[in-house]
Design a protein around this motif. Structure first.
Motif, PDB file in Angstrom:
ATOM      1  N   ALA A 177      -7.102 -14.365 -11.957  1.00 24.29           N
ATOM      2  CA  ALA A 177      -6.218 -15.417 -11.440  1.00 24.29           C
ATOM      3  C   ALA A 177      -5.973 -16.480 -12.505  1.00 24.29           C
ATOM      4  O   ALA A 177      -4.846 -16.959 -12.687  1.00 24.29           O
ATOM      5  N   TYR A 226      -8.496  -7.011  -7.200  1.00 26.17           N
ATOM      6  CA  TYR A 226      -9.212  -7.626  -6.075  1.00 26.17           C
ATOM      7  C   TYR A 226      -9.166  -6.742  -4.826  1.00 26.17           C
ATOM      8  O   TYR A 226     -10.025  -6.853  -3.956  1.00 26.17           O
ATOM      9  N   LEU A 239       0.212 -21.507 -10.915  1.00 30.28           N
ATOM     10  CA  LEU A 239       0.431 -20.132 -10.473  1.00 30.28           C
ATOM     11  C   LEU A 239       1.686 -19.989  -9.613  1.00 30.28           C
ATOM     12  O   LEU A 239       2.487 -19.081  -9.808  1.00 30.28           O
ATOM     13  N   ARG A 297     -10.189 -17.184  -4.801  1.00 30.70           N
ATOM     14  CA  ARG A 297     -11.109 -17.084  -5.935  1.00 30.70           C
ATOM     15  C   ARG A 297     -11.043 -18.309  -6.838  1.00 30.70           C
ATOM     16  O   ARG A 297     -12.035 -18.689  -7.469  1.00 30.70           O
ATOM     17  N   ILE A 298      -9.866 -18.925  -6.903  1.00 32.24           N
ATOM     18  CA  ILE A 298      -9.746 -20.168  -7.672  1.00 32.24           C
ATOM     19  C   ILE A 298     -10.559 -21.275  -7.006  1.00 32.24           C
ATOM     20  O   ILE A 298     -11.258 -22.048  -7.673  1.00 32.24           O
ATOM     21  N   ALA A 350       0.709 -10.513 -10.207  1.00 30.33           N
ATOM     22  CA  ALA A 350       0.053 -10.821  -8.929  1.00 30.33           C
ATOM     23  C   ALA A 350      -0.048  -9.569  -8.057  1.00 30.33           C
ATOM     24  O   ALA A 350      -1.043  -9.360  -7.360  1.00 30.33           O
ATOM     25  N   LEU A 394      -6.035 -14.339  -4.849  1.00 29.79           N
ATOM     26  CA  LEU A 394      -6.119 -15.145  -6.067  1.00 29.79           C
ATOM     27  C   LEU A 394      -6.439 -16.601  -5.745  1.00 29.79           C
ATOM     28  O   LEU A 394      -7.259 -17.233  -6.419  1.00 29.79           O
ATOM     29  N   SER A 395      -5.805 -17.147  -4.678  1.00 29.52           N
ATOM     30  CA  SER A 395      -6.025 -18.552  -4.317  1.00 29.52           C
ATOM     31  C   SER A 395      -7.480 -18.796  -3.946  1.00 29.52           C
ATOM     32  O   SER A 395      -8.087 -19.787  -4.385  1.00 29.52           O
ATOM     33  N   ALA A 434     -12.749 -15.037 -10.905  1.00 27.73           N
ATOM     34  CA  ALA A 434     -11.468 -15.768 -10.929  1.00 27.73           C
ATOM     35  C   ALA A 434     -10.681 -15.529 -12.215  1.00 27.73           C
ATOM     36  O   ALA A 434      -9.569 -16.034 -12.358  1.00 27.73           O
ATOM     37  N   MET A 494       0.104 -13.897  -4.480  1.00 22.90           N
ATOM     38  CA  MET A 494      -1.116 -14.575  -4.900  1.00 22.90           C
ATOM     39  C   MET A 494      -1.966 -14.960  -3.694  1.00 22.90           C
ATOM     40  O   MET A 494      -3.179 -14.749  -3.676  1.00 22.90           O
TER      41      MET A 494
END
Length: 425
Positions: free
Chosen positions: A219, A256, A107, A77-78, A248, A74-75, A216, A69
């Motif tokens: 995610a 991504y 997550l 985009r959050i 992930a 992913l992190s 996001a 992640m």
């Protein structure tokens, strides 16, 4: 006397710098020798059988999912999603950190990983906007400890195995307390920044917000899949961990496209190193757990606190104080593995719900991660944000007190955990 031998050998070995896993094995050997039943096969058999558990397979896969992640974008985009929706509010970057911490907690389940990701991105932004840097770093630390409370949680998996409690129920029981921790941070942050002169980000148009939400979405879909699958009984926590890691991986590689095939070796290596530490701790602790039962140590402790058995709330308060004190000196996993075999028989005798106790126990150990003198997460924030540890300790204090207040509220009103648990499970 047996209790003194156990505590003395454990604390004495850790005091001279013996790693916790080896200290657990050492105190087990000392206890066996004192009881006249020394046998090396007991140590080896309990270590092997302790680690040879299907449920524990969730640990390496959730750790791998967290690494994937962070490496797969992913992190970030959050955090961008939270910035788009809350960045314009007064003190907005603090609220962004809290919202992002809650989402990221659903997550990865790792306090250190979530804290590092938050601090690396947001502390420099907050410094440029005129926020008090130590206070900002303290908020990152306090937000990061929500991760092991909101599922999926490595801490709940370890506690469930060590204390023989349903991991699915622990996962469901942690949702409301985790959200309450986030709300407590938001209230505290609101109070602290009410007179601060800080820059706010420009209010984003709806098109930008929706675009950030779209980026996001993959995610944000991960916790829905994990918790939804567990809640509906489609998957076990272990199977959910495998799905999380695969999800992930696919999102990072093909959606991504920030995760490269060449990166996988290092991602898997980091996950393997973390897994080996956790699994070795679990295996070593289960030797001590077996001997704690054989030596009847819980009964010995029960004799000392017999008057409290009839007063569950007071008993919970005393046990939580013990856990908090131990948690200030030890990391999360060792605290769980050392204390849960000792306290669970007392909990059952007092008629306290094991899931309720487990949720508060884990929450308490998380608070210990931001409590001096050790404060593992405080060190993570200090290292990542380049803020001196002493200043991080000063900055985290208001948030630490707010988290302790939530813990006290849950002790006084167990229904806050038990009633939502009956709805969710």
């Amino acid at each position: 006397m047996t209790l003194l031998v156990f505590i003395g050998s454990l604390l004495g070995s850790m005091a001279i710098g013996v790693p916790v896993a080896f200290a657990l094995m050492f105190c087990g050997v000392i206890l066996m020798s004192y009881m006249g039943m020394f046998n090396t096969q007991i140590v080896s058999q309990n270590m092997i059988s302790g680690a040879d558990t299907f449920t524990l397979l969730a640990i390496p896969f959730f750790i791998l999912a967290g690494e994937l992640m962070n490496s797969g974008g992913l992190s970030r985009r959050i955090i961008d999603f939270a910035l788009a929706w809350a960045g314009h509010i007064r003190g907005g970057l603090g609220f962004v950190a809290i919202v992002a911490a809650i989402i990221m907690a659903s997550l990865s389940g790792s306090a250190a990983a979530d804290t590092a990701a938050l601090a690396a991105i947001l502390v420099p932004m907050m410094a440029r906007a005129g926020y008090d840097v130590p206070r900002s770093a303290g908020l990152m630390a306090a937000g990061g400890i929500i991760a092991p409370v909101i599922p999926p949680s490595l801490a709940f998996i370890i506690f469930g195995v060590a204390a023989n409690v349903s991991i699915t129920k622990l996962f469901m029981g942690g949702i409301v307390p985790g959200i309450m921790m986030g709300c407590a941070l938001a209230l505290t942050w609101t109070f602290l920044v009410r007179k601060s002169k800080v820059e706010t980000l420009p209010r984003q148009p709806m098109s930008v917000r929706l675009a950030a939400t779209g980026r996001a979405a993959w995610a944000l879909g991960m916790p829905v899949i994990i918790l939804g699958g567990i809640r509906m009984g489609v998957v076990t926590p272990t199977e959910a961990a495998v799905i999380a890691a695969f999800y992930a991986l696919m999102v990072g590689l093909f959606v991504y496209r920030e995760l490269k095939v060449a990166d996988l070796y290092f991602v898997i290596l980091r996950a393997a190193k973390t897994t080996s530490i956790v699994m070795f701790l679990v295996a070593a602790a289960l030797v001590s757990a077996w001997l704690i039962t054989a030596a009847n140590i819980p009964a010995e402790i029960t004799r000392h606190i017999a008057p409290l058995i009839e007063q569950p709330k007071l008993l919970m308060l005393v046990m939580m104080m013990l856990v908090l004190v131990v948690g200030t000196a030890l990391d999360l996993a060792p605290t769980i593995l050392i204390l849960s075999p000792v306290l669970m028989p007392i909990v059952k005798q007092a008629g306290i719900d094991p899931v309720y106790f487990g949720v508060l126990f884990v929450m308490n150990t998380c608070i210990g991660l931001i409590t001096p003198p050790v404060g593992v997460v405080l060190n993570v924030v200090s290292g990542v944000s380049k803020v001196p540890l002493g200043k991080v300790v000063t900055g985290v204090m208001p948030f630490l007190l707010s988290q302790i207040a939530v813990l006290l509220l849950l002790i006084l009103f167990p229904e806050l955990v038990l009633v939502p648990l009956s709805w969710l499970h």
